[in-house]
Design a protein around this motif. Structure first.
Motif, PDB file in Angstrom:
ATOM      1  N   TRP A 199       1.028  -1.049   0.068  1.00 16.43           N
ATOM      2  CA  TRP A 199       0.021  -0.503   0.016  1.00 16.43           C
ATOM      3  C   TRP A 199       0.676   1.746  -0.176  1.00 16.43           C
ATOM      4  O   TRP A 199       1.813   0.855   0.397  1.00 16.43           O
ATOM      5  CB  TRP A 199      -1.224   0.459   1.550  1.00 16.43           C
ATOM      6  N   PRO A 200       0.056   2.602  -0.941  1.00 14.33           N
ATOM      7  CA  PRO A 200       0.730   3.897  -0.673  1.00 14.33           C
ATOM      8  C   PRO A 200       1.490   3.419   1.189  1.00 14.33           C
ATOM      9  O   PRO A 200       0.216   3.804   1.634  1.00 14.33           O
ATOM     10  CB  PRO A 200       0.613   4.197  -1.864  1.00 14.33           C
ATOM     11  N   ASP A 201       2.289   4.761   1.335  1.00 18.32           N
ATOM     12  CA  ASP A 201       2.413   5.052   2.517  1.00 18.32           C
ATOM     13  C   ASP A 201       1.077   6.044   3.243  1.00 18.32           C
ATOM     14  O   ASP A 201       1.510   6.882   4.160  1.00 18.32           O
ATOM     15  CB  ASP A 201       3.928   5.637   2.732  1.00 18.32           C
ATOM     16  N   THR A 202       0.975   6.946   2.137  1.00 14.31           N
ATOM     17  CA  THR A 202       0.327   8.231   2.783  1.00 14.31           C
ATOM     18  C   THR A 202      -0.994   7.864   2.775  1.00 14.31           C
ATOM     19  O   THR A 202      -1.843   7.927   3.696  1.00 14.31           O
ATOM     20  CB  THR A 202      -0.891   9.365   1.116  1.00 14.31           C
ATOM     21  N   LEU A 203      -1.685   6.215   2.411  1.00  9.75           N
ATOM     22  CA  LEU A 203      -3.346   5.310   2.301  1.00  9.75           C
ATOM     23  C   LEU A 203      -3.132   4.235   3.494  1.00  9.75           C
ATOM     24  O   LEU A 203      -3.586   4.319   4.244  1.00  9.75           O
ATOM     25  CB  LEU A 203      -4.021   4.800   1.229  1.00  9.75           C
ATOM     26  N   ARG A 204      -1.925   3.996   3.881  1.00 14.54           N
ATOM     27  CA  ARG A 204      -2.072   2.830   5.013  1.00 14.54           C
ATOM     28  C   ARG A 204      -2.169   3.459   5.992  1.00 14.54           C
ATOM     29  O   ARG A 204      -2.805   2.768   6.845  1.00 14.54           O
ATOM     30  CB  ARG A 204      -0.036   1.787   4.529  1.00 14.54           C
ATOM     31  N   PRO A 205      -1.819   4.247   6.435  1.00 14.76           N
ATOM     32  CA  PRO A 205      -1.896   4.962   7.978  1.00 14.76           C
ATOM     33  C   PRO A 205      -3.455   5.424   8.333  1.00 14.76           C
ATOM     34  O   PRO A 205      -3.954   5.240   9.406  1.00 14.76           O
ATOM     35  CB  PRO A 205      -1.228   5.766   7.650  1.00 14.76           C
ATOM     36  N   VAL A 206      -4.608   5.400   7.036  1.00 13.10           N
ATOM     37  CA  VAL A 206      -5.479   5.901   7.235  1.00 13.10           C
ATOM     38  C   VAL A 206      -6.612   4.623   7.470  1.00 13.10           C
ATOM     39  O   VAL A 206      -6.908   4.466   7.865  1.00 13.10           O
ATOM     40  CB  VAL A 206      -5.505   6.528   5.903  1.00 13.10           C
ATOM     41  N   VAL A 207      -5.553   3.516   6.618  1.00 11.22           N
ATOM     42  CA  VAL A 207      -6.594   2.314   7.173  1.00 11.22           C
ATOM     43  C   VAL A 207      -6.842   1.698   8.146  1.00 11.22           C
ATOM     44  O   VAL A 207      -6.902   0.615   8.704  1.00 11.22           O
ATOM     45  CB  VAL A 207      -6.984   2.098   5.070  1.00 11.22           C
ATOM     46  N   ASP A 208      -4.993   0.970   8.006  1.00 12.48           N
ATOM     47  CA  ASP A 208      -4.780   0.133   9.012  1.00 12.48           C
ATOM     48  C   ASP A 208      -5.014   0.152  10.650  1.00 12.48           C
ATOM     49  O   ASP A 208      -4.591   0.963  11.145  1.00 12.48           O
ATOM     50  CB  ASP A 208      -2.765   0.084   8.996  1.00 12.48           C
TER      51      ASP A 208
END
Length: 514
Positions: free
Chosen positions: A99-108
């Motif tokens: 996953w891109p680093d920008t999206l992973r923290p949002v969903v993880d």
């Protein structure tokens, strides 16, 4: 049946009212920030133009980029707990690794890799680890996570592990949104897991969006069923869409291509859909969009969804034109603010629409406001836009031979004359609302992609089982069981696996259940 098709784009919301195959009325209105009010306005206007009461409508079909935009922008997404049933296998590649680093923290929301999973022949990799699943659920519940994605190794061969795990999660986390990979993705562990996580992250948004549509329709006096269009140009019932919102992510280009086929009667052609923000170019094959051989990249996340093979680039009616020694058009656009930003409407931004108005290709706004645009500059910009379309079209064509091209979308007014590489460039009646018409004429589908072992059974029995499951999924999505037919079936022998293994993908389509 009286059907209303609606397609929500970044700039405009289109609506079309059809009685059978007859187009009664089409309208185009500006997309609103909340989406729902724009859809309501479009439906209200198209009903008024046709002189039809809301109570007479039999079905409403909506295609929307709402969920795709949420993923791309990383907004309105839930954190997801990921449960992978894998035993000792696959642990070197944890969930969301690509996953891109920008999206992973949002969903993880954290991952648990636990005992379970099956081999390609359905045998267990390891017994399901009930205790580990319950421990993971307690941790997620403590942290306020309410969406869970469950993915088992070879779940498409036998989903029993995922179903059993889902029962445990439901016990430990009452009310949690649970997404199962065997109902979401195709073969390939990581892309299927990614698709399942995305679906789980959209659960709340899906429920809220569909609920808002229902409330808006009730206010309009609509009492008919609501459907959303899927990636492949077919429909799913609103209840199904609430559970699987990720299936809508590529519905926009598909609707336009299906509408183009319907309006022209052509089943094999290039479709050029020019909207307010982007131009989408794809190929019709046997009346349906040509699909990409590789999976779709959604917001930078690799998935294995089959989506239309469409090339999109920043050219539309709202594209910003910058004069100068080397004038440019786009890729940025004023979007749904075109009616207030374009010079011809009294705004302060030179757009592609202004160029078309200045050149006399379309009558919009006040042409006197464009007196400073010279005919030479307007023609230069029109030639530049046409050349950019021809370049992409040349890349998308299956051969160098001229082929028919169908121009649809409100921005099609930007193109005049025959496009290079085409035998004919058609702009059919209602071209500006082809996307909404494509939504209105859509059928319902069900799809299964699985790996089966032919040991101990016959090929015919194995295929019948897969087709029966695809038919059941089509009926679940809203198809009339008596009208379902097998649309496509694909067999791929897997020589690297023992046991005479075969990958089978089947798709069943049917007419909308009345």
């Amino acid at each position: 049946m009286l059907r209303i098709g609606v397609d929500v784009g970044g700039t405009n919301t289109d609506a079309a009212l059809l009685r059978g195959t007859e187009v009664l009325a089409t309208v185009k209105s500006s997309t609103t920030a909340d989406v729902t009010s724009g859809v309501s306005a479009a439906i209200r206007t198209v009903l008024a133009e046709a002189g039809v009461s809301a109570g007479a409508v039999n079905a409403v079909m909506i295609g929307t980029t709402h969920f795709l935009n949420a993923i791309v922008e990383g907004r309105h997404l839930e954190k997801v707990g990921v449960l992978r049933l894998c035993g000792a296998a696959t642990r070197s590649l944890p969930p969301m690794i690509d996953w891109p680093d920008t999206l992973r923290p949002v969903v993880d929301g954290g991952a648990a890799l636990v005992g379970g999973g099956v081999n390609y022949d359905g045998s267990e990799i390891a017994p399901l680890d009930d205790a580990a699943i319950r421990a993971a659920c307690r941790d997620w519940r403590t942290r306020g996570i309410s969406a869970v994605a469950i993915c088992s190794v070879f779940a498409l061969v036998d989903p029993k592990m995922e179903n059993a795990a889902a029962e445990i999660v439901a016990e430990e986390m009452p009310g949690a949104a649970i997404s199962l990979s065997h109902r979401v993705g195709r073969t390939g562990l990581l892309p299927r897991e990614n698709a399942t996580i995305l679906n789980a992250s959209l659960h709340t948004l899906g429920r809220e969006t569909v609920g808002a549509f229902r409330s808006a329709f009730a206010a309009l006096g609509l009492t008919c069923p609501l459907f959303l269009t899927q990636n492949d140009g077919t429909l799913m019932a609103a209840e199904f869409a609430e559970r699987y919102p990720v299936f809508t992510i590529a519905s926009g280009p598909t609707n336009s291509m299906r509408g183009a086929a319907f309006l022209t009667g052509l089943s094999d052609a290039a479709v050029i859909d020019i909207g307010g923000t982007t131009t989408d170019i794809g190929m019709l094959v046997a009346g349906f969009p040509r699909t990409r051989s590789e999976g779709a990249m959604i917001g930078g996340v690799p998935t294995n969804f089959r989506v239309p093979d469409v090339y999109s680039f920043g050219l539309g009616g709202g594209s910003i034109v910058r004069p100068g020694p080397s004038p440019t058009i786009g890729p940025d656009s004023v979007g749904f603010r075109l009616p207030e930003k374009a010079l011809c409407f009294g705004g302060d931004t030179l757009t592609a629409t202004d160029i078309a108005v200045s050149a006399g290709l379309v009558d919009l706004g006040d042409r006197d406001r464009l007196s400073h645009i010279t005919p030479e500059f307007a023609q230069q910009m029109l030639a530049q836009m046409k050349a950019s379309i021809e370049t992409v079209l040349d890349r998308m064509k299956p051969s160098a031979d001229p082929i028919p091209a169908i121009l649809v979308g409100g921005g099609s007014v930007l193109v005049e004359g025959l496009l290079e590489g085409t035998s004919v460039s058609l702009k059919p009646d209602h071209f500006g609302s082809a996307n909404a018409i494509g939504a209105a004429i859509a059928q319902v589908s069900g799809e299964v992609d699985s790996v089966v072992s032919l040991e101990g059974t016959t090929r015919e029995i194995a295929l019948e089982s897969i087709v029966a499951e695809a038919r059941a999924r089509a009926v679940e999505a809203g198809a009339d069981a008596d009208t379902t037919t097998l649309a496509e079936i694909e067999e791929t022998p897997l020589a690297y696996l023992p046991g005479n293994a075969v990958r089978v993908a089947a798709k069943v389509i049917g007419e909308l259940r009345a």
